[in-house]
Scaffold this active site. Sequence first.
Site, mmCIF file in Angstrom:
data_model
loop_
_atom_site.group_PDB
_atom_site.id
_atom_site.type_symbol
_atom_site.label_atom_id
_atom_site.label_comp_id
_atom_site.label_asym_id
_atom_site.label_seq_id
_atom_site.Cartn_x
_atom_site.Cartn_y
_atom_site.Cartn_z
ATOM 1 N N HIS A 12 112.788 79.302 16.880
ATOM 2 C CA HIS A 12 113.297 77.936 16.683
ATOM 3 C C HIS A 12 114.138 77.833 15.408
ATOM 4 O O HIS A 12 114.052 76.831 14.692
ATOM 5 C CB HIS A 12 112.161 76.904 16.738
ATOM 6 C CG HIS A 12 111.057 77.104 15.733
ATOM 7 N ND1 HIS A 12 109.750 76.727 15.986
ATOM 8 C CD2 HIS A 12 111.053 77.609 14.472
ATOM 9 C CE1 HIS A 12 109.011 77.002 14.913
ATOM 10 N NE2 HIS A 12 109.779 77.522 13.986
ATOM 11 N N HIS A 59 107.754 72.146 9.315
ATOM 12 C CA HIS A 59 108.238 72.919 8.164
ATOM 13 C C HIS A 59 108.358 71.991 6.962
ATOM 14 O O HIS A 59 109.466 71.686 6.513
ATOM 15 C CB HIS A 59 109.588 73.545 8.488
ATOM 16 C CG HIS A 59 109.578 74.463 9.668
ATOM 17 N ND1 HIS A 59 109.618 74.016 10.971
ATOM 18 C CD2 HIS A 59 109.522 75.825 9.744
ATOM 19 C CE1 HIS A 59 109.607 75.058 11.795
ATOM 20 N NE2 HIS A 59 109.541 76.166 11.084
ATOM 21 N N HIS A 193 110.895 87.574 10.989
ATOM 22 C CA HIS A 193 111.756 87.030 9.946
ATOM 23 C C HIS A 193 110.981 86.863 8.656
ATOM 24 O O HIS A 193 109.785 86.585 8.659
ATOM 25 C CB HIS A 193 112.491 85.742 10.336
ATOM 26 C CG HIS A 193 111.659 84.528 10.684
ATOM 27 N ND1 HIS A 193 110.622 84.535 11.571
ATOM 28 C CD2 HIS A 193 111.779 83.226 10.285
ATOM 29 C CE1 HIS A 193 110.127 83.296 11.710
ATOM 30 N NE2 HIS A 193 110.810 82.499 10.932
ATOM 31 N N GLU A 240 104.548 83.013 12.556
ATOM 32 C CA GLU A 240 104.740 81.945 13.553
ATOM 33 C C GLU A 240 104.392 82.398 14.974
ATOM 34 O O GLU A 240 104.124 81.570 15.839
ATOM 35 C CB GLU A 240 106.193 81.439 13.526
ATOM 36 C CG GLU A 240 106.532 80.670 12.257
ATOM 37 C CD GLU A 240 107.940 80.069 12.291
ATOM 38 O OE1 GLU A 240 108.179 79.111 11.553
ATOM 39 O OE2 GLU A 240 108.801 80.577 13.047
HETATM 40 FE FE LIG Z 1 109.643 78.055 12.020
#
Ligand SMILES: [Fe+3]
Lengths: 280, 280, 136, 136
Positions: A12, A59, A193, A240
């Site tokens: 996302h 977030h 990431h 995540e």
């Molecule tokens: Fe995220």
Amino acid sequence: MARITAGVACSHVPALGAAMDNGRTQEPYWHNCFAGFEWTRAWEAAQKPDVVILVYNDHATAFDMDFIPTFAIGCGERYKSADEGWGPRPVPDVIGDPDLAWHIAQSCILDEFDMTMVSRMDVDHGLTVPLSLMFGQPDVWPCRVVPLAVNVVTYPPPSGNRCYALGEAIARAVASYPEDLNVQIWGTGGMSHQLQGPRAGLINAEWDNRFLDDLVNDPQRLRHIPHIEYLRETGSEGIEMVMWLIMRGALGKDVRALHRHYHVPASNTAVGHIVLEPVG
Amino acid sequence: MARITAGVACSHVPALGAAMDNGRTQEPYWHNCFAGFEWTRAWEAAQKPDVVILVYNDHATAFDMDFIPTFAIGCGERYKSADEGWGPRPVPDVIGDPDLAWHIAQSCILDEFDMTMVSRMDVDHGLTVPLSLMFGQPDVWPCRVVPLAVNVVTYPPPSGNRCYALGEAIARAVASYPEDLNVQIWGTGGMSHQLQGPRAGLINAEWDNRFLDDLVNDPQRLRHIPHIEYLRETGSEGIEMVMWLIMRGALGKDVRALHRHYHVPASNTAVGHIVLEPVG
Amino acid sequence: MSGPTDIQQYLAELDDIPGTRVFTTARARKGYWLNQFCMSLMKPENRDRFKAGERAYLDEWPMTEAQKQAVLDRDYNAALDEGGNIYFLAKIFSTDEISFLQAVGTMTGMRAEDYQAMMIAGGRSPVGQRSKKEPY
Amino acid sequence: MSGPTDIQQYLAELDDIPGTRVFTTARARKGYWLNQFCMSLMKPENRDRFKAGERAYLDEWPMTEAQKQAVLDRDYNAALDEGGNIYFLAKIFSTDEISFLQAVGTMTGMRAEDYQAMMIAGGRSPVGQRSKKEPY
Ligand SMILES: [Fe+3]
Ligand SMILES: [Fe+3]
């Protein structure tokens, strides 16, 4: 009776939303990345889900350090796109399904999950980017959404096993909902990431692809991956991916992959995407 | 190493706080009710706990319908007495223990409890009345407090079994805390009361006393009492007794009762109070 | 969990208790603005404004007419029927400087002295009050 | 749960990753006001005020001098050391109209073009980057 008909997972990344909002998806940098979502967009147009249970993480948008729910289910009527510092994304309001959301919340509490129920919140890229990826740029979203926000920002997040078990509980809840609904569950975030520190930019395509494999072949292995492995192998924000296990847990024992896509990079991130269908 | 040295349970009726705040505890209506706390006040003065983990429920004070956490642990530095509509109770600020609170929160999440961490909130009579009952009217409270707010307002609350298991997880968390601390855990609310509707005023002294008995003799029976039994037998607000099971779960297999008190009425409520010590 | 793990069955049981409205999410949703109005009375300036003109203050909230009337009438049973919860409604009777004992008693149909006397005598017996279907 | 169930052991492992500050509650507590300041930039009027006078805006917050300096310098590694979290800090670089790619790259010590090129070539390899104690 409501039925969970499919599970979808996808990254996302905010830049994916920005590329769509700014009409840049056909640029060379983005072309191959977005091409992998075309199959799904056509498939979703045919599937016409009534509701998506959308597992994502906030977030530092709706929740700051003063309120950190581990599992927050959105029971509101609608949610606005949040201003994360560059103005709200120009996307439609997200329409909730309070009847189904409260039903799931109540059922999961009876099932001994310690849910937090949230009725007013804005939703950030974690929720709106997947909607854009799967549905494009309509004037209104084609289905209702039950947001399920998981803490993966402040440590510890819930374990993979706990996430998987919550997915199983959600499946039981949906199966006991009297209305005839076509329900999908989406798990978002990931894949590799790391957005911080000298190690930023880490990508582990091999690990990510084994994860995609085992969503189908060996989900019981995935539910027992410890947090530290996500961090070491896929970067600090790779954690995540525990959210994908909620989706996977809700699909039952066996699944078939209908579509799969993996692309590096989108901004700092490895984009992974898979569409799963429960079997039997 | 931190140790849970005792468990205390008591009702947290607002009128008990008002009677203390207004100097009315020696009036005939209140005398016998407050007499049952004198033993404990002397005992607490000798025990000098460093921290109390105070299990209570928020009564539509810090949390409204927009945010309903099942288990919210207070990780803040301090908490003010809330204005519940008649001005804040004139009691000292409650001083938190963020180090211990975060430790418990983190440990319980690893233990697969889906905690919500809250750092800023006012605390209502559910938390301050027990402090007044056990410590009287000092200028500053004699110990730090880790608030643990349990949803017992919007249905369903957590099951008795889940509450008991959370107590067990809290005990493991405290036992792994490196600092040498004398920690008590208090469960508050109850006993019989119904504050609404034509059935208001219900009291079931027999049921309440069997509950007090079995906190010592048969806690495994108590953890499996379904919600509907609390409501039928002890009134709609008797459900608060599930919070006592968090306290009991944290004390381990066997306990000894040091003190016990039961009085009807305080306002609409049966006041129950017990002091337990872990054995072995 | 002991008892039903099916939420519909769980909720059906809660409806079986005489003279009792359990605060289910269905009630919570119906009473949302009524309860939010109550929360606003936690601020002294709002209590003052409410006391100065109850109707005008209520009209600032997207409440139903039935909810507003229940508040104006201090009809707490009606307020429960409209989705109010007693801990929210407590902000109204605290604003009125009335105790829980006084306010709760009004819901029983008893005179205040009689309700207080019943409590001092040990409270209402559960006998016959446990179930609508088969009282015991 | 797989992995340690003891929180100290769990946290110790998180500290073993090179070039990485995991957002533990210890960091969260240290960075509380830095992160709250960042949250304030979600309102356009606050972004305007911040841009109009960064130092003056920062001085409205009970942040440490090191936190303020890290913000003024856009030194995101320093901000992480001071308890910042990247999702909070993102409100700063969004205010600067800088992308995640640009902002994150600044933490690596690489030139922006080099960082971008590394990502296009498949990103940073995990080899040798998994553990401080025994790199593999
Ligand atoms: Fe995220
Ligand atoms: Fe209470």
